[in-house]
Scaffold this motif. Structure first.
Motif, PDB file in Angstrom:
ATOM      1  N   GLU A 285       0.835  -1.209   0.000  1.00  0.00           N
ATOM      2  CA  GLU A 285       0.000   0.000   0.000  1.00  0.00           C
ATOM      3  C   GLU A 285       0.869   1.258   0.000  1.00  0.00           C
ATOM      4  O   GLU A 285       0.557   2.242  -0.673  1.00  0.00           O
ATOM      5  N   THR A 286       1.967   1.214   0.742  1.00  0.00           N
ATOM      6  CA  THR A 286       2.882   2.362   0.793  1.00  0.00           C
ATOM      7  C   THR A 286       3.506   2.601  -0.579  1.00  0.00           C
ATOM      8  O   THR A 286       3.579   3.741  -1.044  1.00  0.00           O
ATOM      9  N   PHE A 287       3.954   1.538  -1.237  1.00  0.00           N
ATOM     10  CA  PHE A 287       4.559   1.674  -2.560  1.00  0.00           C
ATOM     11  C   PHE A 287       3.549   2.192  -3.575  1.00  0.00           C
ATOM     12  O   PHE A 287       3.896   2.969  -4.463  1.00  0.00           O
ATOM     13  N   ALA A 288       2.299   1.769  -3.430  1.00  0.00           N
ATOM     14  CA  ALA A 288       1.260   2.250  -4.354  1.00  0.00           C
ATOM     15  C   ALA A 288       1.021   3.744  -4.148  1.00  0.00           C
ATOM     16  O   ALA A 288       0.858   4.496  -5.109  1.00  0.00           O
ATOM     17  N   ALA A 289       1.022   4.180  -2.887  1.00  0.00           N
ATOM     18  CA  ALA A 289       0.767   5.593  -2.583  1.00  0.00           C
ATOM     19  C   ALA A 289       2.000   6.462  -2.834  1.00  0.00           C
ATOM     20  O   ALA A 289       1.875   7.615  -3.245  1.00  0.00           O
ATOM     21  N   TYR A 290       3.185   5.912  -2.568  1.00  0.00           N
ATOM     22  CA  TYR A 290       4.441   6.648  -2.694  1.00  0.00           C
ATOM     23  C   TYR A 290       5.435   5.791  -3.486  1.00  0.00           C
ATOM     24  O   TYR A 290       6.316   5.148  -2.901  1.00  0.00           O
ATOM     25  N   PRO A 291       5.343   5.778  -4.802  1.00  0.00           N
ATOM     26  CA  PRO A 291       6.203   4.903  -5.612  1.00  0.00           C
ATOM     27  C   PRO A 291       7.702   5.119  -5.376  1.00  0.00           C
ATOM     28  O   PRO A 291       8.491   4.185  -5.508  1.00  0.00           O
ATOM     29  N   GLY A 292       8.077   6.299  -4.991  1.00  0.00           N
ATOM     30  CA  GLY A 292       9.489   6.569  -4.729  1.00  0.00           C
ATOM     31  C   GLY A 292      10.062   5.726  -3.608  1.00  0.00           C
ATOM     32  O   GLY A 292      11.258   5.426  -3.593  1.00  0.00           O
ATOM     33  N   TYR A 293       9.226   5.327  -2.658  1.00  0.00           N
ATOM     34  CA  TYR A 293       9.693   4.485  -1.555  1.00  0.00           C
ATOM     35  C   TYR A 293      10.219   3.147  -2.067  1.00  0.00           C
ATOM     36  O   TYR A 293      11.095   2.550  -1.467  1.00  0.00           O
ATOM     37  N   GLN A 294       9.666   2.667  -3.158  1.00  0.00           N
ATOM     38  CA  GLN A 294      10.035   1.350  -3.664  1.00  0.00           C
ATOM     39  C   GLN A 294      11.430   1.355  -4.303  1.00  0.00           C
ATOM     40  O   GLN A 294      12.095   0.326  -4.345  1.00  0.00           O
ATOM     41  N   VAL A 295      11.879   2.497  -4.757  1.00  0.00           N
ATOM     42  CA  VAL A 295      13.168   2.576  -5.443  1.00  0.00           C
ATOM     43  C   VAL A 295      14.296   2.078  -4.547  1.00  0.00           C
ATOM     44  O   VAL A 295      15.156   1.301  -4.981  1.00  0.00           O
ATOM     45  N   ALA A 296      14.319   2.494  -3.303  1.00  0.00           N
ATOM     46  CA  ALA A 296      15.389   2.057  -2.402  1.00  0.00           C
ATOM     47  C   ALA A 296      15.386   0.539  -2.261  1.00  0.00           C
ATOM     48  O   ALA A 296      16.456  -0.089  -2.242  1.00  0.00           O
ATOM     49  N   SER A 297      14.208  -0.052  -2.184  1.00  0.00           N
ATOM     50  CA  SER A 297      14.129  -1.516  -2.072  1.00  0.00           C
ATOM     51  C   SER A 297      14.627  -2.186  -3.342  1.00  0.00           C
ATOM     52  O   SER A 297      15.318  -3.214  -3.283  1.00  0.00           O
ATOM     53  N   GLU A 298      14.295  -1.619  -4.482  1.00  0.00           N
ATOM     54  CA  GLU A 298      14.751  -2.188  -5.753  1.00  0.00           C
ATOM     55  C   GLU A 298      16.266  -2.087  -5.903  1.00  0.00           C
ATOM     56  O   GLU A 298      16.899  -2.925  -6.534  1.00  0.00           O
ATOM     57  N   GLN A 299      16.856  -1.070  -5.303  1.00  0.00           N
ATOM     58  CA  GLN A 299      18.301  -0.886  -5.395  1.00  0.00           C
ATOM     59  C   GLN A 299      19.073  -1.875  -4.533  1.00  0.00           C
ATOM     60  O   GLN A 299      20.288  -2.023  -4.696  1.00  0.00           O
ATOM     61  N   LEU A 300      18.399  -2.566  -3.632  1.00  0.00           N
ATOM     62  CA  LEU A 300      19.095  -3.509  -2.759  1.00  0.00           C
ATOM     63  C   LEU A 300      19.872  -4.560  -3.544  1.00  0.00           C
ATOM     64  O   LEU A 300      20.898  -5.050  -3.083  1.00  0.00           O
TER      65      LEU A 300
END
Length: 148
Positions: free
Chosen positions: A82-97
């Motif tokens: 839900e957080t990633f859907a509302a704030y897509p930028g939050y997901q970038v850090a996870s993808e960079q892992l």
């Protein structure tokens, strides 16, 4: 807050470097449990640590701070989805892992990290010549590494 001020804010993956490589330093999500105190205090601290590191709790903390969750399992929770859907930028850090690199764990690492910040500020704020500043920095770092 950016939208309230009329600022368009974006987030992207760290750029690809030479030969198509990427590297992201990750750190800071550490929690330690001391082995001091009474048996009751140690037991309570252990229970707190179990709660603090729980998948759902880590997701809650991440969703409310923007920091990476301390557990990868948190990325699969409804809270994070839900957080990633509302704030897509939050997901970038996870993808960079997937490109993360371990930071050195030597005692000199933090000393060098502090020195880097100081010398970069000298260049930016104190009008130190860039090449001269970087050359001096290289010598200081070399001396630290030779010492350890």
């Amino acid at each position: 807050m950016a939208a309230e001020k009329g600022i368009e804010l974006g987030v992207s993956m760290i750029p690809t470097g030479e030969a198509g490589t990427r590297g992201v330093p990750v750190g800071g999500s550490n929690t330690y449990l001391a082995n001091t105190g009474t048996d009751v205090e140690r037991a309570a601290a252990f229970e707190f640590m179990k709660w603090l590191s729980d998948t759902e709790q880590a997701a809650f903390a991440s969703a409310n701070t923007g920091y990476l969750p301390t557990r990868l399992s948190s990325l699969e929770t409804d809270t994070m989805k839900e957080t990633f859907a509302a704030y897509p930028g939050y997901q970038v850090a996870s993808e960079q892992l997937q490109y993360s690199k371990m930071r050195p764990t030597t005692g000199a690492y933090h000393e060098i990290e502090d020195l880097l910040g100081t010398r970069i500020n000298d260049i930016w704020l104190e009008d130190v010549d860039v090449q001269a500043g970087l050359d001096a920095l290289a010598k200081e770092i070399e001396a630290i590494l030779q010492r350890d």
